[in-house]
Design a protein around this motif. Structure first.
Motif, mmCIF file in Angstrom:
data_model
loop_
_atom_site.group_PDB
_atom_site.id
_atom_site.type_symbol
_atom_site.label_atom_id
_atom_site.label_comp_id
_atom_site.label_asym_id
_atom_site.label_seq_id
_atom_site.Cartn_x
_atom_site.Cartn_y
_atom_site.Cartn_z
ATOM 1 N N SER A 702 1.010 -1.242 -0.079
ATOM 2 C CA SER A 702 -0.238 0.056 -0.108
ATOM 3 C C SER A 702 0.773 1.239 0.039
ATOM 4 N N ALA A 703 0.715 2.040 -0.859
ATOM 5 C CA ALA A 703 1.621 3.105 -1.018
ATOM 6 C C ALA A 703 1.485 4.076 0.081
ATOM 7 N N GLN A 704 0.152 4.516 0.703
ATOM 8 C CA GLN A 704 -0.035 5.198 1.915
ATOM 9 C C GLN A 704 0.541 4.571 3.234
ATOM 10 N N ALA A 705 0.439 3.130 3.147
ATOM 11 C CA ALA A 705 1.053 2.582 4.388
ATOM 12 C C ALA A 705 2.678 2.607 4.225
ATOM 13 N N TYR A 706 3.128 2.457 3.185
ATOM 14 C CA TYR A 706 4.493 2.605 2.874
ATOM 15 C C TYR A 706 5.162 4.048 3.439
ATOM 16 N N LEU A 707 4.352 5.273 2.935
ATOM 17 C CA LEU A 707 4.820 6.305 3.438
ATOM 18 C C LEU A 707 4.649 6.805 4.820
ATOM 19 N N VAL A 708 3.652 6.124 5.342
ATOM 20 C CA VAL A 708 3.358 6.426 6.621
ATOM 21 C C VAL A 708 4.614 5.675 7.448
ATOM 22 N N GLU A 709 5.013 4.333 7.031
ATOM 23 C CA GLU A 709 6.292 3.885 7.703
ATOM 24 C C GLU A 709 7.611 4.450 7.374
#
Length: 712
Positions: A702-709
């Motif tokens: 998930s792009a968003q989950a990647y950026l959160v992490e």
């Protein structure tokens, strides 16, 4: 969740085997088969939001939140989009758009899809989400399950909190059917017997004031355990007979009316835009009727009665098995436990930006790019805070589109004016559904001595710019913030957007010239780096750069285009991308919502992929990338690829000039989204969407989950 193909796609497979130049000459790119309908495409986006609520891999309260967001989205769809289409049809002003569908056909397709979607919505709520909430000890208690102590508490609550503000209206010659406020909760009550004046009324309407909460949490002492809620509609239904003493209530049915909420102000005929808007805001509550929602147990004769009163037909009635306004259930989310929600995160605040009195020094060290919501919006506030208090700052100019009345940005502009700065605010009064708050903002700024202007007649000011002029030694130096989102700290935690902070003199000069356009008069400014609507953004940024990529492909050079934005409807840009695709340019489009381009048409759009990412955050960034034979350029923008953005708004697009920041923006804003295999949907040639899933052995991304992490 698919859209049926609405127009035949010509067989161009033979043309696809020919050279690029003949292909372009043999295909009519105005053919309606090459476009989707924007209303249906927007509805498809709303259905992707509904699909998030159906996703069993998401936390429970997040699923409920998506269901409520879907409800809110559908309200706006009816209030604005569908209402406008119906109005145009009624006044014989509707014409087929580029997709060729007659507006009445569009209405029929939309009606069928909306009815099916609303049925899905309430089935999901009743059959899945409410039982799952009950398993988590969060209960919505139906009337037939109330215990004796609960009944006593509810009766007391009704007498103390509800009854004093209700106004039941019996219907007769002296009491005509009331004019109901847009989206208000109402009840139609059937009665038997005579009232105090000997009248046999038969029918009454009970409007529920918007001041009353739609769900009420019962105290723990009358419940066994957990969080226990009841609906206001259940309380009023239970006490319907109490409202009409001596008469018998034989039925009580909730209903809600949706009206056209778009505002119309003829800007050429008004002397003061703010005064005209204040007058129009009242009419929004009582616009033309477009939808009627009723309890699914309401008798047919009562439905016919309401349809007749509101001048609606059978296609505009929606029978619902539950509350007619699910959006008002948002308060339930307050009782969520950590495992009910997405993992919490704290937006990153880079170490060199943590002091609000060091922003000018930080910006002088180099351009700063912030990726919201993964990185904090605070540096933007710090920038304005230091500017408002720094004795060397002489002027501040800022655009305000959606800011909110309780905003630190607003407080700091007021403080700056009171500190003797020359402060200018371009307040866009016509930001839909924020008109009232923007009027309040404008009035407060004016009272503080801020120079307030409302932009350009006929063009909404949608650009996001802040310019600070500071005296440094014998010179004046300019610092700039440019963004893709609004100056709204709350939205910055929910929307994906970019902020650029810079003191680059050429970018500052361009920004200064645009502010001069907005406050003064003159010919369009000649800019060095910025492109702006309605002048250069469409032709010089988009069309010319697309043509350059096309020429590169025809000359055997590598060519690639990536666009990321919210909506894409502009036919001229679509046709330029079709021609580029025919020439062999690789084109990737990340379009969250409306997309009128059809990908994958043989010989026309074979090289175009369209995807939509729907997830935890609202995708709001606009990024336009051109390969340029390896010397790629990347522009962020306030503008989507819609006619309104390109021709009827003041918008800006700004380049990321710093090489490292440009590479970062490419990776975080585009590349990772093109690898998303979990929250991404691929658009099919017929306009429908298919959700991506990881292939066997492939890790879920998930792009968003990647950026959160990575960033938070």
């Amino acid at each position: 969740m698919t859209t049926k193909q609405t127009a035949p796609i010509p067989d161009t497979s033979q043309a696809a085997n020919e050279s690029a130049e003949p292909v372009e000459n043999t295909i009519d790119l105005n053919d309606s088969a090459y476009y989707t309908n924007r209303y249906i495409s927007l509805l498809e986006f709303n259905l992707r939001v509904l699909a998030q609520a159906e996703d069993t891999t998401l936390p429970l309260m997040e699923r409920l939140k998506f269901l409520l967001i879907f409800s809110s989205n559908m309200d706006e769809f009816f209030e604005v989009r569908l209402a406008g289409l119906q109005r145009d049809i009624a006044f014989n002003q509707a014409r087929p758009e580029s997709d060729g569908l007659h507006p009445k056909e569009v209405l029929k397709i939309i009606s069928d899809k909306c009815h099916a979607a609303i049925e899905r919505q309430y089935s999901l709520l009743n059959d899945e989400l409410l039982p799952l909430l009950a398993q988590e000890n969060i209960h919505f208690i139906a009337r037939d399950s109330w215990t004796a102590p609960q009944v006593q508490w509810i009766k007391h609550y009704f007498r103390q909190q509800v009854a004093p503000v209700l106004t039941p209206i019996g219907l007769d010659l002296a009491h005509p059917f009331p004019r109901l406020v847009n989206k208000s909760l109402n009840f139609l009550v059937t009665l038997e017997g005579n009232d105090a004046f000997g009248r046999q009324l038969g029918l009454a309407v009970v409007p529920a004031p918007k001041s009353l909460p739609r769900i009420i949490r019962m105290p723990d002492e009358v419940c066994e355990s957990g969080d226990n809620f009841i609906f206001l509609s259940s309380i009023i239904h239970y006490h319907a007979g109490y409202l009409f003493p001596g008469m018998k209530s034989t039925g009580c049915y909730q209903f809600r009316l949706t009206r056209n909420s778009d505002l119309f102000v003829d800007e050429e005929k008004v002397e003061d835009l703010s005064t005209a808007l204040r007058g129009e805001l009242y009419s929004r509550r009582y616009g033309e009727e477009v939808r009627l929602e009723v309890a699914d147990n309401m008798p047919d004769e009562l439905i016919d009665f309401l349809l007749n009163k509101f001048g609606l037909d059978d296609t505009q009635i929606y029978k619902v098995n539950g509350p007619v306004n699910l959006t008002r259930m948002m308060s339930v989310l307050d009782v969520a436990k950590p495992h009910h929600e997405f993992p919490s995160f704290k937006p990153k605040l880079p170490s060199d930006l943590q002091r609000s009195d060091r922003m000018f020094a930080a910006i002088n060290s180099g351009d700063i790019l912030l990726n919201h919501p993964y990185e904090s919006f605070q540096p933007v506030i710090y920038f304005l805070r230091q500017a408002s208090r720094d004795p060397d700052v002489v002027a501040i100019k800022q655009t305000l589109y959606r800011t909110g009345t309780n905003s630190e940005i607003l407080d700091l502009l007021v403080e700056a004016a009171r500190n003797g700065k020359e402060v200018t605010a371009i307040v866009e009064l016509r930001a839909r559904f924020d008109e009232e708050s923007n009027l309040e903002i404008a009035a407060r700024l004016q009272e503080a001595g801020v120079v307030v202007v409302y932009g350009i007649v006929g063009h909404k000011t949608h650009a996001k710019m802040m310019l600070v002029v500071r005296r440094e030694g014998a010179k004046l130096k300019r610092y700039v913030h440019l963004g893709t989102g609004n100056y709204h700290a709350g939205n910055a935690r929910l929307y994906s957007d970019y902020s650029l902070l810079t003191c680059n003199e050429e970018l500052a000069e361009d920004t200064h010239k645009i502010f001069q356009e907005l406050t003064g008069m003159g010919k369009p400014a000649t800019l060095k780096h910025l492109y702006h609507s309605p002048f250069t953004l469409q032709q010089e940024l988009l069309v010319q750069h697309i043509r350059q990529e096309r020429d590169n492909a025809l000359n055997g050079l590598p060519a690639k285009i990536i666009f990321k934005c919210n909506s894409f409807t502009d036919q001229e840009v679509i046709q330029e991308l079709y021609r580029a695709s025919q020439a062999g340019v690789e084109i990737k489009l990340i379009i969250r919502g409306i997309c009128c381009l059809r990908p994958g048409i043989p010989g026309v759009s074979d090289n175009i992929e369209v995807r939509s990412v729907v997830g935890r955050f609202l995708e709001h960034t606009r990024v336009y990338y051109f390969h340029r034979n390896g010397e790629y350029s990347l522009y962020c923008a306030s503008a989507d690829l819609m006619e309104r953005n390109l021709y009827r708004r003041v918008e800006i697009s700004f380049p990321i000039l710093d090489e490292k920041l440009r590479a970062r923006a490419y990776k975080e804003g585009l590349e990772i989204y093109l690898k998303d295999n979990y929250q991404a949907w691929i658009m099919n040639t017929d306009g429908s969407y298919t959700r991506l899933e990881p292939k066997e052995g492939e890790e879920r991304l998930s792009a968003q989950a990647y950026l959160v992490e990575k960033l938070s």
